[in-house]
Design a protein around this motif. Structure first.
Motif, PDB file in Angstrom:
ATOM      1  N   MET A  76      -3.201  10.475  -4.762  1.00 20.94           N
ATOM      2  CA  MET A  76      -2.222   9.427  -4.562  1.00 20.94           C
ATOM      3  C   MET A  76      -2.922   8.076  -4.657  1.00 20.94           C
ATOM      4  SD  MET A  76       0.001   8.427  -1.147  1.00 20.94           S
ATOM      5  CE  MET A  76      -0.172  10.029  -0.534  1.00 20.94           C
ATOM      6  N   ASN A  77      -2.373   7.197  -5.442  1.00 20.33           N
ATOM      7  CA  ASN A  77      -2.902   5.838  -5.558  1.00 20.33           C
ATOM      8  C   ASN A  77      -2.124   4.918  -4.620  1.00 20.33           C
ATOM      9  OD1 ASN A  77      -4.787   6.472  -7.572  1.00 20.33           O
ATOM     10  ND2 ASN A  77      -3.188   6.380  -9.121  1.00 20.33           N
ATOM     11  N   ASN A  78      -2.698   3.761  -4.373  1.00 15.84           N
ATOM     12  CA  ASN A  78      -1.994   2.808  -3.519  1.00 15.84           C
ATOM     13  C   ASN A  78      -2.351   1.383  -3.924  1.00 15.84           C
ATOM     14  OD1 ASN A  78      -4.204   1.679  -1.748  1.00 15.84           O
ATOM     15  ND2 ASN A  78      -4.515   3.861  -1.431  1.00 15.84           N
ATOM     16  N   ARG A  79      -1.595   0.459  -3.375  1.00 18.59           N
ATOM     17  CA  ARG A  79      -1.797  -0.959  -3.671  1.00 18.59           C
ATOM     18  C   ARG A  79      -2.143  -1.725  -2.389  1.00 18.59           C
ATOM     19  NH1 ARG A  79       3.611  -2.575  -6.223  1.00 18.59           N
ATOM     20  NH2 ARG A  79       2.555  -4.535  -6.471  1.00 18.59           N
ATOM     21  N   ILE A  80      -2.814  -1.063  -1.461  1.00 21.20           N
ATOM     22  CA  ILE A  80      -3.128  -1.679  -0.167  1.00 21.20           C
ATOM     23  C   ILE A  80      -4.000  -2.916  -0.354  1.00 21.20           C
ATOM     24  CG2 ILE A  80      -4.305  -1.369   2.039  1.00 21.20           C
ATOM     25  CD1 ILE A  80      -3.448   1.575   1.932  1.00 21.20           C
ATOM     26  N   ARG A  81      -5.036  -2.813  -1.164  1.00 19.87           N
ATOM     27  CA  ARG A  81      -5.942  -3.955  -1.374  1.00 19.87           C
ATOM     28  C   ARG A  81      -5.182  -5.164  -1.924  1.00 19.87           C
ATOM     29  NH1 ARG A  81     -11.695  -2.795  -3.775  1.00 19.87           N
ATOM     30  NH2 ARG A  81     -11.182  -1.110  -2.390  1.00 19.87           N
ATOM     31  N   GLU A  82      -4.299  -4.903  -2.875  1.00 23.39           N
ATOM     32  CA  GLU A  82      -3.490  -5.977  -3.469  1.00 23.39           C
ATOM     33  C   GLU A  82      -2.590  -6.629  -2.415  1.00 23.39           C
ATOM     34  OE1 GLU A  82       0.377  -6.071  -6.375  1.00 23.39           O
ATOM     35  OE2 GLU A  82      -1.208  -4.615  -6.833  1.00 23.39           O
ATOM     36  N   TYR A  83      -1.941  -5.821  -1.600  1.00 24.09           N
ATOM     37  CA  TYR A  83      -1.075  -6.365  -0.555  1.00 24.09           C
ATOM     38  C   TYR A  83      -1.879  -7.102   0.515  1.00 24.09           C
ATOM     39  CZ  TYR A  83       3.446  -4.489  -1.978  1.00 24.09           C
ATOM     40  OH  TYR A  83       4.629  -4.251  -2.635  1.00 24.09           O
ATOM     41  N   ARG A  84      -3.048  -6.571   0.856  1.00 27.79           N
ATOM     42  CA  ARG A  84      -3.895  -7.258   1.848  1.00 27.79           C
ATOM     43  C   ARG A  84      -4.266  -8.647   1.349  1.00 27.79           C
ATOM     44  NH1 ARG A  84      -8.580  -6.590   3.030  1.00 27.79           N
ATOM     45  NH2 ARG A  84      -9.329  -5.184   1.422  1.00 27.79           N
ATOM     46  N   PHE A  92     -11.181   4.176   3.331  1.00 26.42           N
ATOM     47  CA  PHE A  92     -10.943   5.440   2.636  1.00 26.42           C
ATOM     48  C   PHE A  92      -9.601   5.442   1.909  1.00 26.42           C
ATOM     49  CE2 PHE A  92     -14.016   7.384   5.803  1.00 26.42           C
ATOM     50  CZ  PHE A  92     -15.030   7.518   4.874  1.00 26.42           C
ATOM     51  N   LEU A  93      -8.589   4.839   2.509  1.00 28.65           N
ATOM     52  CA  LEU A  93      -7.293   4.747   1.841  1.00 28.65           C
ATOM     53  C   LEU A  93      -7.413   3.939   0.557  1.00 28.65           C
ATOM     54  CD1 LEU A  93      -4.907   4.080   4.857  1.00 28.65           C
ATOM     55  CD2 LEU A  93      -4.808   6.035   3.309  1.00 28.65           C
ATOM     56  N   GLU A  94      -8.079   2.800   0.620  1.00 31.60           N
ATOM     57  CA  GLU A  94      -8.211   1.940  -0.561  1.00 31.60           C
ATOM     58  C   GLU A  94      -9.011   2.607  -1.670  1.00 31.60           C
ATOM     59  OE1 GLU A  94      -9.654  -1.900   0.629  1.00 31.60           O
ATOM     60  OE2 GLU A  94      -7.732  -2.459   1.515  1.00 31.60           O
ATOM     61  N   LYS A  95      -9.934   3.487  -1.311  1.00 30.68           N
ATOM     62  CA  LYS A  95     -10.736   4.199  -2.302  1.00 30.68           C
ATOM     63  C   LYS A  95     -10.062   5.493  -2.760  1.00 30.68           C
ATOM     64  CE  LYS A  95     -15.230   2.508  -0.822  1.00 30.68           C
ATOM     65  NZ  LYS A  95     -16.564   2.896  -0.336  1.00 30.68           N
ATOM     66  N   ASN A  96      -8.838   5.730  -2.275  1.00 31.43           N
ATOM     67  CA  ASN A  96      -8.086   6.942  -2.599  1.00 31.43           C
ATOM     68  C   ASN A  96      -8.826   8.211  -2.194  1.00 31.43           C
ATOM     69  OD1 ASN A  96      -5.843   5.575  -3.778  1.00 31.43           O
ATOM     70  ND2 ASN A  96      -7.129   5.187  -5.560  1.00 31.43           N
ATOM     71  N   LYS A  97      -9.567   8.143  -1.095  1.00 32.46           N
ATOM     72  CA  LYS A  97     -10.291   9.306  -0.594  1.00 32.46           C
ATOM     73  C   LYS A  97      -9.599   9.915   0.617  1.00 32.46           C
ATOM     74  CE  LYS A  97     -14.748   7.844  -2.265  1.00 32.46           C
ATOM     75  NZ  LYS A  97     -15.483   8.891  -2.915  1.00 32.46           N
ATOM     76  N   TYR A  98      -8.444   9.372   0.977  1.00 35.74           N
ATOM     77  CA  TYR A  98      -7.725   9.848   2.154  1.00 35.74           C
ATOM     78  C   TYR A  98      -6.240   9.637   1.917  1.00 35.74           C
ATOM     79  CZ  TYR A  98      -6.140   9.939   7.036  1.00 35.74           C
ATOM     80  OH  TYR A  98      -5.480  10.208   8.203  1.00 35.74           O
ATOM     81  N   ASN A  99      -5.450  10.669   2.172  1.00 34.69           N
ATOM     82  CA  ASN A  99      -4.000  10.546   2.078  1.00 34.69           C
ATOM     83  C   ASN A  99      -3.447  10.320   3.479  1.00 34.69           C
ATOM     84  OD1 ASN A  99      -3.820  10.939  -0.698  1.00 34.69           O
ATOM     85  ND2 ASN A  99      -3.775  13.160  -0.472  1.00 34.69           N
ATOM     86  N   PRO A 100      -2.672   9.264   3.655  1.00 35.13           N
ATOM     87  CA  PRO A 100      -2.175   8.943   4.989  1.00 35.13           C
ATOM     88  C   PRO A 100      -1.054   9.882   5.417  1.00 35.13           C
ATOM     89  CG  PRO A 100      -1.162   7.493   3.403  1.00 35.13           C
ATOM     90  CD  PRO A 100      -2.175   8.324   2.647  1.00 35.13           C
ATOM     91  N   SER A 101      -0.876   9.964   6.726  1.00 35.48           N
ATOM     92  CA  SER A 101       0.297  10.660   7.249  1.00 35.48           C
ATOM     93  C   SER A 101       1.518   9.821   6.891  1.00 35.48           C
ATOM     94  CB  SER A 101       0.191  10.799   8.765  1.00 35.48           C
ATOM     95  OG  SER A 101       0.254   9.509   9.372  1.00 35.48           O
ATOM     96  N   LEU A 102       2.669  10.416   6.989  1.00 35.31           N
ATOM     97  CA  LEU A 102       3.898   9.686   6.700  1.00 35.31           C
ATOM     98  C   LEU A 102       4.049   8.501   7.647  1.00 35.31           C
ATOM     99  CD1 LEU A 102       6.435   9.420   5.039  1.00 35.31           C
ATOM    100  CD2 LEU A 102       7.545  11.052   6.577  1.00 35.31           C
ATOM    101  N   LYS A 103       3.692   8.695   8.908  1.00 28.57           N
ATOM    102  CA  LYS A 103       3.791   7.607   9.891  1.00 28.57           C
ATOM    103  C   LYS A 103       2.862   6.456   9.530  1.00 28.57           C
ATOM    104  CE  LYS A 103       3.339   6.402  14.774  1.00 28.57           C
ATOM    105  NZ  LYS A 103       3.260   5.031  14.423  1.00 28.57           N
ATOM    106  N   LEU A 104       1.627   6.777   9.161  1.00 26.52           N
ATOM    107  CA  LEU A 104       0.687   5.714   8.797  1.00 26.52           C
ATOM    108  C   LEU A 104       1.151   4.986   7.543  1.00 26.52           C
ATOM    109  CD1 LEU A 104      -1.878   4.109   9.175  1.00 26.52           C
ATOM    110  CD2 LEU A 104      -3.145   5.968   8.061  1.00 26.52           C
ATOM    111  N   ALA A 105       1.638   5.729   6.558  1.00 26.82           N
ATOM    112  CA  ALA A 105       2.154   5.096   5.335  1.00 26.82           C
ATOM    113  C   ALA A 105       3.314   4.161   5.676  1.00 26.82           C
ATOM    114  CB  ALA A 105       2.597   6.153   4.332  1.00 26.82           C
ATOM    115  N   VAL A 152       4.043   0.480  -1.961  1.00 31.22           N
ATOM    116  CA  VAL A 152       2.633   0.419  -1.571  1.00 31.22           C
ATOM    117  C   VAL A 152       1.880   1.663  -2.044  1.00 31.22           C
ATOM    118  CG1 VAL A 152       1.031   0.212   0.373  1.00 31.22           C
ATOM    119  CG2 VAL A 152       3.218  -0.969   0.457  1.00 31.22           C
ATOM    120  N   PHE A 153       2.526   2.820  -1.956  1.00 28.44           N
ATOM    121  CA  PHE A 153       1.887   4.087  -2.315  1.00 28.44           C
ATOM    122  C   PHE A 153       2.545   4.659  -3.562  1.00 28.44           C
ATOM    123  CE2 PHE A 153       1.171   3.481   2.171  1.00 28.44           C
ATOM    124  CZ  PHE A 153      -0.169   3.762   2.294  1.00 28.44           C
TER     125      PHE A 153
END
Length: 62
Positions: free
Chosen positions: A1-9, A32-45, A59-60
């Motif tokens: 799963m990819n994300n755009r956390i760094r961009e939003y930050r 780890f989330l930004e490096k796509n090495k960890y998939n967040p729980s639904l709550k964290l997402a 975001v995700f």
């Protein structure tokens, strides 16, 4: 799963530590989330998306 956390930050001028505090996780989790090495729980997402005022799908990339 990819994300755009760094961009939003960057858009909201938040450090990894700032975001981690807002969603009640350690900074390393954000790293780890930004490096796509960890998939967040639904709550964290959900919590991360809420900080940015965005939908989870904005975001995700599943």
């Amino acid at each position: 799963m990819n994300n755009r956390i760094r961009e939003y930050r960057a858009r909201f001028n938040l450090t990894q530590e700032d975001l981690a505090r807002k969603v009640n996780v350690r900074r390393e989790t954000i790293v780890f989330l930004e490096k796509n090495k960890y998939n967040p729980s639904l709550k964290l997402a959900y919590d991360i998306a809420r900080v940015f005022g965005a939908a989870i799908e904005e975001v995700f990339v599943f």
